[in-house]
Write an enzyme that holds these catalytic residues in place. Structure first.
Site, PDB file in Angstrom:
ATOM      1  N   LYS A  33       0.039   4.265  -0.302  1.00  0.00           N
ATOM      2  CA  LYS A  33      -0.465   5.579   0.352  1.00  0.00           C
ATOM      3  C   LYS A  33      -0.165   6.634  -0.529  1.00  0.00           C
ATOM      4  O   LYS A  33      -0.236   6.744  -1.674  1.00  0.00           O
ATOM      5  CB  LYS A  33       0.172   5.549   1.629  1.00  0.00           C
ATOM      6  CG  LYS A  33      -0.152   4.233   2.630  1.00  0.00           C
ATOM      7  CD  LYS A  33       0.186   4.551   3.986  1.00  0.00           C
ATOM      8  CE  LYS A  33      -0.029   3.174   4.802  1.00  0.00           C
ATOM      9  NZ  LYS A  33       0.183   3.303   6.246  1.00  0.00           N
TER      10      LYS A  33
ATOM     11  N   GLY B 119       2.811   2.347  10.668  1.00  0.00           N
ATOM     12  CA  GLY B 119       3.814   3.450  10.652  1.00  0.00           C
ATOM     13  C   GLY B 119       4.607   3.728  12.031  1.00  0.00           C
ATOM     14  O   GLY B 119       5.292   4.865  11.941  1.00  0.00           O
TER      15      GLY B 119
ATOM     16  N   GLU C 222      -6.622   4.593   7.980  1.00  0.00           N
ATOM     17  CA  GLU C 222      -6.359   6.202   7.723  1.00  0.00           C
ATOM     18  C   GLU C 222      -7.624   6.738   7.103  1.00  0.00           C
ATOM     19  O   GLU C 222      -7.963   8.029   7.123  1.00  0.00           O
ATOM     20  CB  GLU C 222      -4.894   6.377   6.789  1.00  0.00           C
ATOM     21  CG  GLU C 222      -3.711   5.948   7.412  1.00  0.00           C
ATOM     22  CD  GLU C 222      -2.656   5.468   6.756  1.00  0.00           C
ATOM     23  OE1 GLU C 222      -2.730   5.307   5.585  1.00  0.00           O
ATOM     24  OE2 GLU C 222      -1.776   4.972   7.368  1.00  0.00           O
TER      25      GLU C 222
ATOM     26  N   SER D 199       3.820  -2.154  10.199  1.00  0.00           N
ATOM     27  CA  SER D 199       5.192  -2.318  10.508  1.00  0.00           C
ATOM     28  C   SER D 199       5.850  -3.595  10.054  1.00  0.00           C
ATOM     29  O   SER D 199       6.700  -4.235  10.712  1.00  0.00           O
ATOM     30  CB  SER D 199       5.766  -1.584  11.749  1.00  0.00           C
ATOM     31  OG  SER D 199       5.173  -0.482  11.913  1.00  0.00           O
TER      32      SER D 199
ATOM     33  N   ASN E 190       0.961  -1.315   0.145  1.00  0.00           N
ATOM     34  CA  ASN E 190       0.140   0.007  -0.049  1.00  0.00           C
ATOM     35  C   ASN E 190       0.808   1.142   0.119  1.00  0.00           C
ATOM     36  O   ASN E 190       1.527   1.560   1.023  1.00  0.00           O
ATOM     37  CB  ASN E 190      -0.746   0.202   1.335  1.00  0.00           C
ATOM     38  CG  ASN E 190      -1.534   1.231   1.422  1.00  0.00           C
ATOM     39  OD1 ASN E 190      -1.786   1.993   0.482  1.00  0.00           O
ATOM     40  ND2 ASN E 190      -2.398   1.260   2.532  1.00  0.00           N
TER      41      ASN E 190
ATOM     42  N   GLU F 169      -5.035  -4.827  10.370  1.00  0.00           N
ATOM     43  CA  GLU F 169      -4.139  -3.819  10.872  1.00  0.00           C
ATOM     44  C   GLU F 169      -4.266  -3.220  12.134  1.00  0.00           C
ATOM     45  O   GLU F 169      -5.081  -1.913  12.044  1.00  0.00           O
ATOM     46  CB  GLU F 169      -4.006  -2.699   9.607  1.00  0.00           C
ATOM     47  CG  GLU F 169      -3.897  -3.215   8.167  1.00  0.00           C
ATOM     48  CD  GLU F 169      -3.085  -2.503   7.248  1.00  0.00           C
ATOM     49  OE1 GLU F 169      -2.285  -2.787   6.552  1.00  0.00           O
ATOM     50  OE2 GLU F 169      -3.570  -1.326   7.121  1.00  0.00           O
TER      51      GLU F 169
ATOM     52  N   HIS G  25      -9.338   1.267   5.018  1.00  0.00           N
ATOM     53  CA  HIS G  25      -7.991   1.386   5.582  1.00  0.00           C
ATOM     54  C   HIS G  25      -8.336   2.437   6.748  1.00  0.00           C
ATOM     55  O   HIS G  25      -8.907   3.431   6.754  1.00  0.00           O
ATOM     56  CB  HIS G  25      -6.994   1.842   4.753  1.00  0.00           C
ATOM     57  CG  HIS G  25      -5.499   1.972   5.348  1.00  0.00           C
ATOM     58  ND1 HIS G  25      -5.276   2.931   6.287  1.00  0.00           N
ATOM     59  CD2 HIS G  25      -4.471   0.976   5.120  1.00  0.00           C
ATOM     60  CE1 HIS G  25      -3.949   2.482   6.431  1.00  0.00           C
ATOM     61  NE2 HIS G  25      -3.598   1.534   6.002  1.00  0.00           N
TER      62      HIS G  25
HETATM   63  O1  LIG Z   1      -0.883   0.750   6.782  1.00  0.00           O
HETATM   64  C1  LIG Z   1      -0.356  -0.132   6.309  1.00  0.00           C
HETATM   65  C2  LIG Z   1      -0.689  -0.881   5.153  1.00  0.00           C
HETATM   66  O2  LIG Z   1      -1.944  -0.479   4.724  1.00  0.00           O
HETATM   67  C3  LIG Z   1       0.765  -0.651   7.118  1.00  0.00           C
HETATM   68  O3  LIG Z   1       1.820   0.638   6.987  1.00  0.00           O
HETATM   69  P1  LIG Z   1       3.165   0.455   7.645  1.00  0.00           P
HETATM   70  O4  LIG Z   1       3.799  -0.921   7.032  1.00  0.00           O
HETATM   71  O5  LIG Z   1       3.973   1.525   7.089  1.00  0.00           O
HETATM   72  O6  LIG Z   1       3.159   0.141   9.005  1.00  0.00           O
END
Ligand SMILES: O=C(CO)COP(=O)(O)O
Length: 250
Positions: free
Chosen positions: A12, A173, A97, A213, A10, A167, A95
């Site tokens: 982002k 992150g 976010e 992560s 992803n 997640e 997601h």
């Molecule tokens: O949100 C994520 C994948 O959709 C995970 O992000 P990270 O791998 O940066 O923690």
């Protein structure tokens, strides 16, 4: 039980077109493996270029979101037919976010899911608890409510087309990863929830990815867990070596 494994990136809101093409080509140059799906989810601007960059390879391409309507006066939104027209096969839905910053709710997750299924896009529906929810012992309740709302009214035939992604928000992150045991415990909870809501066959055929992560160093341990069927990778998918390192660790 022979569920496929998926490693999905992803990206982002990262990468311009040139950067995205270079990364996509580097990933596509990596090895194809039996039973392993490799998926890249770039931003909408880069989708077409990434689809072209990986054409003819084992790598598939997905969107990061879609609107529930096919078209209309919805400035800045992207629909299922548009994703299909650019060559996307998958789409991420719900997601954290999107939930945190853009008002995503169980209801809008469910509407987006209907749109994805209607247009033959393979949905990856994300669920996960925040740190406060985990610390107050609400993880299972939060997940059950996200699953119940996001998958409301879905038939078994529809459910088997859906991939879920667990997640934990506190691991996204942050560099904090759920331990192998913590992740497995939640994946097993989700699979039991699916068995109760649908049946064992649906529960056993549904892919459940872990995200938060994931790095080359921790991927093998996570992916070895019985109910973890792959990884949804954020930060480590933005660099070809680390993303290929995760694929190699599977
Ligand atoms: O949100 C994520 C994948 O959709 C995970 O992000 P990270 O791998 O940066 O923690």
């Amino acid at each position: 039980m022979n569920r496929r494994i998926m490693v999905a990136g992803n990206w982002k809101m990262y990468k311009t077109i040139d950067q995205a093409v270079a990364l996509a080509k580097a990933v596509a140059a990596g090895p194809a493996r039996q039973g392993l799906d490799v998926l890249l989810c770039p931003n909408f601007v880069c989708l077409e270029a990434v689809v072209r960059a990986v054409a003819g390879s084992h790598v598939q391409v997905g969107g990061q979101n879609l609107h529930w309507q096919d078209e209309g006066a919805f400035t800045a939104e992207i629909s299922g037919p548009m994703l299909r027209s650019v060559g996307a096969s998958h789409v991420i839905i719900g997601h954290s976010e999107r939930r945190q910053f853009f008002g995503e709710t169980e209801k809008t997750v469910r509407m987006r899911l209907a749109a994805a299924l209607r247009h033959g896009l393979k949905p990856i529906v994300c669920v996960g608890e925040t740190q406060a929810e985990r610390e107050s012992g609400q993880t299972d309740d939060v997940l059950a409510s996200q699953l119940a709302g996001g998958l409301a009214g879905l038939s078994a035939a529809e459910m088997v087309k859906v991939t879920l992604a667990y997640e934990p928000v506190w691991a996204i992150g942050t560099g904090l990863t759920a331990s192998d045991e913590q992740a497995q415990q939640v994946h097993a909870f989700i699979r039991a929830w699916l068995a109760a809501r649908f049946d064992n066959q649906v529960a056993n055929s549904c892919g459940i990815l872990y995200g938060g992560s994931v790095k080359p160093a921790n991927a093998a341990g996570l992916l070895r867990q019985k109910d973890i069927d792959g990884a949804l990778v954020g930060g480590a998918s933005l660099d070809a070596d680390s993303f290929l390192g995760i694929i190699a660790a599977v």
